[in-house]
Structure formats: structure tokens, C-alpha cells
Scaffold this active site. Structure first.
Site, PDB file in Angstrom:
ATOM      1  N   VAL A  68      -5.836 -81.530  82.759  1.00  0.00           N
ATOM      2  CA  VAL A  68      -4.410 -81.791  83.005  1.00  0.00           C
ATOM      3  C   VAL A  68      -3.761 -80.773  83.946  1.00  0.00           C
ATOM      4  CG1 VAL A  68      -4.016 -83.043  80.837  1.00  0.00           C
ATOM      5  CG2 VAL A  68      -3.640 -80.546  80.915  1.00  0.00           C
ATOM      6  N   TYR A 158       1.707 -68.115  75.532  1.00  0.00           N
ATOM      7  CA  TYR A 158       1.839 -69.385  74.798  1.00  0.00           C
ATOM      8  C   TYR A 158       3.298 -69.668  74.451  1.00  0.00           C
ATOM      9  CZ  TYR A 158       0.803 -72.985  71.250  1.00  0.00           C
ATOM     10  OH  TYR A 158       0.743 -74.153  70.513  1.00  0.00           O
TER      11      TYR A 158
HETATM   12  N1  LIG Z   1      -2.540 -76.874  65.597  1.00  0.00           N
HETATM   13  C1  LIG Z   1      -1.379 -76.242  65.533  1.00  0.00           C
HETATM   14  O1  LIG Z   1      -1.110 -75.496  64.567  1.00  0.00           O
HETATM   15  C2  LIG Z   1      -0.348 -76.449  66.617  1.00  0.00           C
HETATM   16  C3  LIG Z   1       0.949 -75.952  66.372  1.00  0.00           C
HETATM   17  C4  LIG Z   1       1.932 -76.129  67.337  1.00  0.00           C
HETATM   18  C5  LIG Z   1       1.631 -76.780  68.515  1.00  0.00           C
HETATM   19  N2  LIG Z   1       0.365 -77.238  68.739  1.00  0.00           N
HETATM   20  C6  LIG Z   1       0.117 -77.900  70.011  1.00  0.00           C
HETATM   21  O2  LIG Z   1      -0.363 -79.204  69.769  1.00  0.00           O
HETATM   22  C7  LIG Z   1      -1.193 -79.602  70.852  1.00  0.00           C
HETATM   23  C8  LIG Z   1      -2.500 -80.138  70.309  1.00  0.00           C
HETATM   24  O3  LIG Z   1      -3.154 -79.097  69.615  1.00  0.00           O
HETATM   25  P1  LIG Z   1      -4.255 -79.352  68.494  1.00  0.00           P
HETATM   26  O4  LIG Z   1      -3.938 -78.451  67.399  1.00  0.00           O
HETATM   27  O5  LIG Z   1      -4.415 -80.784  68.263  1.00  0.00           O
HETATM   28  O6  LIG Z   1      -5.526 -78.728  69.242  1.00  0.00           O
HETATM   29  P2  LIG Z   1      -7.027 -79.258  69.456  1.00  0.00           P
HETATM   30  O7  LIG Z   1      -7.761 -78.101  70.000  1.00  0.00           O
HETATM   31  O8  LIG Z   1      -7.520 -79.920  68.221  1.00  0.00           O
HETATM   32  O9  LIG Z   1      -6.848 -80.385  70.588  1.00  0.00           O
HETATM   33  C9  LIG Z   1      -6.422 -80.044  71.882  1.00  0.00           C
HETATM   34  C10 LIG Z   1      -7.136 -80.958  72.867  1.00  0.00           C
HETATM   35  O10 LIG Z   1      -6.655 -80.630  74.193  1.00  0.00           O
HETATM   36  C11 LIG Z   1      -7.768 -80.693  75.062  1.00  0.00           C
HETATM   37  N3  LIG Z   1      -7.559 -79.898  76.255  1.00  0.00           N
HETATM   38  C12 LIG Z   1      -7.547 -78.538  76.349  1.00  0.00           C
HETATM   39  N4  LIG Z   1      -7.382 -78.173  77.622  1.00  0.00           N
HETATM   40  C13 LIG Z   1      -7.291 -79.310  78.358  1.00  0.00           C
HETATM   41  C14 LIG Z   1      -7.126 -79.576  79.736  1.00  0.00           C
HETATM   42  N5  LIG Z   1      -7.024 -78.584  80.639  1.00  0.00           N
HETATM   43  N6  LIG Z   1      -7.069 -80.862  80.141  1.00  0.00           N
HETATM   44  C15 LIG Z   1      -7.197 -81.871  79.251  1.00  0.00           C
HETATM   45  N7  LIG Z   1      -7.368 -81.687  77.939  1.00  0.00           N
HETATM   46  C16 LIG Z   1      -7.411 -80.406  77.494  1.00  0.00           C
HETATM   47  C17 LIG Z   1      -8.932 -80.158  74.229  1.00  0.00           C
HETATM   48  O11 LIG Z   1     -10.191 -80.530  74.787  1.00  0.00           O
HETATM   49  C18 LIG Z   1      -8.648 -80.763  72.872  1.00  0.00           C
HETATM   50  O12 LIG Z   1      -9.319 -82.009  72.724  1.00  0.00           O
HETATM   51  C19 LIG Z   1      -1.349 -78.389  71.763  1.00  0.00           C
HETATM   52  O13 LIG Z   1      -0.447 -78.505  72.842  1.00  0.00           O
HETATM   53  C20 LIG Z   1      -0.953 -77.236  70.861  1.00  0.00           C
HETATM   54  O14 LIG Z   1      -0.452 -76.152  71.589  1.00  0.00           O
HETATM   55  C21 LIG Z   1      -0.629 -77.106  67.805  1.00  0.00           C
END
Ligand SMILES: NC(=O)c1ccc[n+]([C@@H]2O[C@H](COP(=O)([O-])OP(=O)(O)OC[C@H]3O[C@@H](n4cnc5c(N)ncnc54)[C@H](O)[C@@H]3O)[C@@H](O)[C@H]2O)c1
Length: 265
Positions: A68, A158
Site C-alpha cells: 500500500v 506509530y
Molecule cells: N491489533 C491491535 O491491537 C490494533 C490496535 C489499534 C489499531 N490497529 C490497526 O489495525 C490495523 C490492522 O491491524 P491488525 O491488528 O489486524 O494487524 P495484522 O498484523 O493482523 O494485519 C495487518 C495486515 O496488514 C498487512 N500489511 C502490512 N504492511 C502492508 C503493506 N505495506 N501493504 C499491504 N498490506 C500490508 C499485513 O500483511 C497484515 O496482513 C493496522 O492499521 C493497525 O495499526 C491494531
């Protein structure tokens, strides 16, 4: 308005893209959308998991491998929605990860990696998604974080990136409203996904986190997907530029429990 919210057809006939679809919150969003009748292009940098999901979710799910942070890849992957399903109605920009460290030691490359992914990635996706929506309207949901409001030791890239995602969403909502495109932001707290396995899998750290969450547990990915889908649905038809905190009350808790300390309750 057709009352089809509860029969699994809320998004029947709609076409969606979901970034970060191969894992965690993105996978939950994609799975729910399929369950509610949409056709979905799941975009991720990790192709293998997308292939597995295509096998599980059927013909209305197509995977597109893309980074992305690379505009040409984003344009091509988003374009798959129109090529395969004829249009684009909904977009969920979920992909994210972070590199961090204390500001005194933080490497420039770690700052750039995180800001590029978290912030530029959401801009590039929104740009190319909205270009397909300008004629007939649409809805975009960006996933930021509680950290857009709450700082974190070692997390300056972040938290800065996520704060930017929230404000970017407001700017996009402002600019795109004239095209019938709504843009909203979901801010999750702690969610049980591979991204935070270092927290949920390490008891002392998990305990420290849970002390700050009034609801006393992390969210499931599905508990974040549900409000994402709500904001994309017709039920949210007059909501744009909003931020929805989905954190089990974490943001409320940064104050000692005075009653407990003085022995009142
Ligand atoms: N898990 C938490 O506690 C939490 C809390 C707040 C916000 N978030 C946000 O939620 C979103 C999803 O996180 P998650 O917990 O599901 O994480 P996750 O690691 O399970 O999933 C994230 C996905 O993004 C993909 N990804 C990473 N870099 C990429 C790139 N350059 N291009 C395309 N795809 C890419 C990864 O391959 C992965 O499949 C993120 O933006 C994260 O910052 C997560």
C-alpha cells in the site's frame, strides 16, 4: 429504505476493497462483508494467505497482492474491483504495522517505514478508491488507533502516523462529500491479532494493558469489523468525517480510581 440489515444481505450487490485483508482486523472485515452479501477484493502484501481465503470465501472474494505504500501497486489492486466486479462502492483501509523505539535512539529508516505505511498508505488507497467512486458515491473507512489520542513509550512514529490518519479522514470527508463519498475513521484499542502477539502472549505486559481497559479484555477482530461495516452501511448515511473509538473504554481510564484508593468503594 429496505430493511435487510439482519438477513445477511445488508451489502448485497456492493463491491468492496479491504487492505490488510490477509490477517487480523482486515480478514475479519473481509469475511463479514462476504457474509453480508458483498463482493470483496482483499489487498495485502502477503499473497499466500489471500489465496487461502479465496478458497474459503468463494467466488465473491478475490485477492490482490500489493504494497500500500507503492502508488502503482495500489492503483492496480484497487482497479481489480472494477475489472472483476464492475464497480467500487466501499473501501476499508486497514493495512498497518509499525517499527518503533525511543526518540533518542530512533532510526530515521524506522520513522520513514512507519509513517509511509500508516499514513501515506491510507492516502494512496483513499485517492485511488475515491477515483472509482466519484461518479456514483461510496463509503471509505480508515482504521487508525487509540494511539491517535494516547501516546505510547517507544511508539512516536506509530502514534504520529495514526493521528495523521484521523485528520486525513476528516479532510477527505470534507473534499469528497460533494461526490457522495463518506469517509470515517475507526480507532481500535487493544485487539487480539498477530500484530500484538508480543503483548497478548507476554503475561506481565498483558496485565499492564488490561489494567487500563475498563472492560478488562482485548477486542476480538470481529468487534472492530462490526463498527467498520456499520460506518460503511446506509445506517450511517449522514455520518462523515467522524471518529469512532472502539477501545473497551481505555481512553477513559487514565485517572486513578480515587474511590478505591481512599477506601470508598
Ligand atoms: N491489533 C491491535 O491491537 C490494533 C490496535 C489499534 C489499531 N490497529 C490497526 O489495525 C490495523 C490492522 O491491524 P491488525 O491488528 O489486524 O494487524 P495484522 O498484523 O493482523 O494485519 C495487518 C495486515 O496488514 C498487512 N500489511 C502490512 N504492511 C502492508 C503493506 N505495506 N501493504 C499491504 N498490506 C500490508 C499485513 O500483511 C497484515 O496482513 C493496522 O492499521 C493497525 O495499526 C491494531
Amino acid at each position: 429504505m429496505a430493511d435487510n440489515t439482519f438477513d445477511g444481505s445488508r451489502f448485497a450487490g456492493k463491491v468492496a476493497v479491504v487492505t490488510g485483508a490477509a490477517s487480523g482486523i482486515g480478514a475479519a472485515v473481509a469475511t463479514r462483508l462476504i457474509g453480508e452479501g458483498a463482493s470483496v477484493v482483499g489487498i495485502d502484501i502477503t499473497g499466500e494467505a489471500l489465496d487461502r481465503m479465496a478458497g474459503e470465501l468463494g467466488d465473491r472474494f478475490v485477492g490482490a497482492t500489493a504494497d500500500v505504500t507503492v502508488e502503482s501497486e495500489v492503483a492496480a489492486a484497487v482497479g481489480v474491483a472494477v475489472e472483476r466486479f464492475g464497480a467500487l462502492d466501499l473501501a476499508f483501509n486497514v493495512a498497518g504495522a509499525a517499527r518503533g523505539g525511543k526518540i533518542l535512539d530512533l532510526e530515521e529508516s524506522d520513522w520513514d517505514f512507519t509513517i509511509d505505511l500508516v499514513q501515506k498508505g491510507v492516502f494512496l488507497c483513499t485517492k485511488h478508491e475515491a477515483r472509482h467512486m466519484v461518479e456514483r458515491g461510496g463509503a471509505i473507512v480508515n482504521v487508525a488507533s487509540l494511539n491517535a489520542h494516547v501516546p505510547m513509550h517507544g511508539g512516536s512514529p506509530y502514534v504520529t502516523g495514526k493521528a495523521g490518519v484521523e485528520m486525513f479522514g476528516k479532510n477527505a470527508a470534507l473534499e469528497l462529500a460533494a461526490h457522495g463519498i463518506r469517509v470515517n475513521t475507526v480507532l481500535p484499542g487493544l485487539v487480539d491479532t498477530p500484530l500484538v502477539a508480543g503483548v497478548t502472549g507476554y503475561e506481565p505486559l498483558l496485565t499492564g494493558f488490561l489494567e487500563r481497559i475498563p472492560m478488562g479484555r482485548p477486542a476480538t477482530p470481529d468487534e472492530i469489523a462490526a463498527p467498520c461495516l456499520y460506518l460503511a452501511s446506509d445506517d450511517a448515511g449522514y455520518i462523515t468525517g467522524s471518529s469512532l473509538m472502539v477501545d473497551g473504554g481505555w481512553e477513559l481510564s487514565n485517572y486513578p480510581d480515587i474511590m478505591k484508593i481512599v477506601g470508598g468503594a
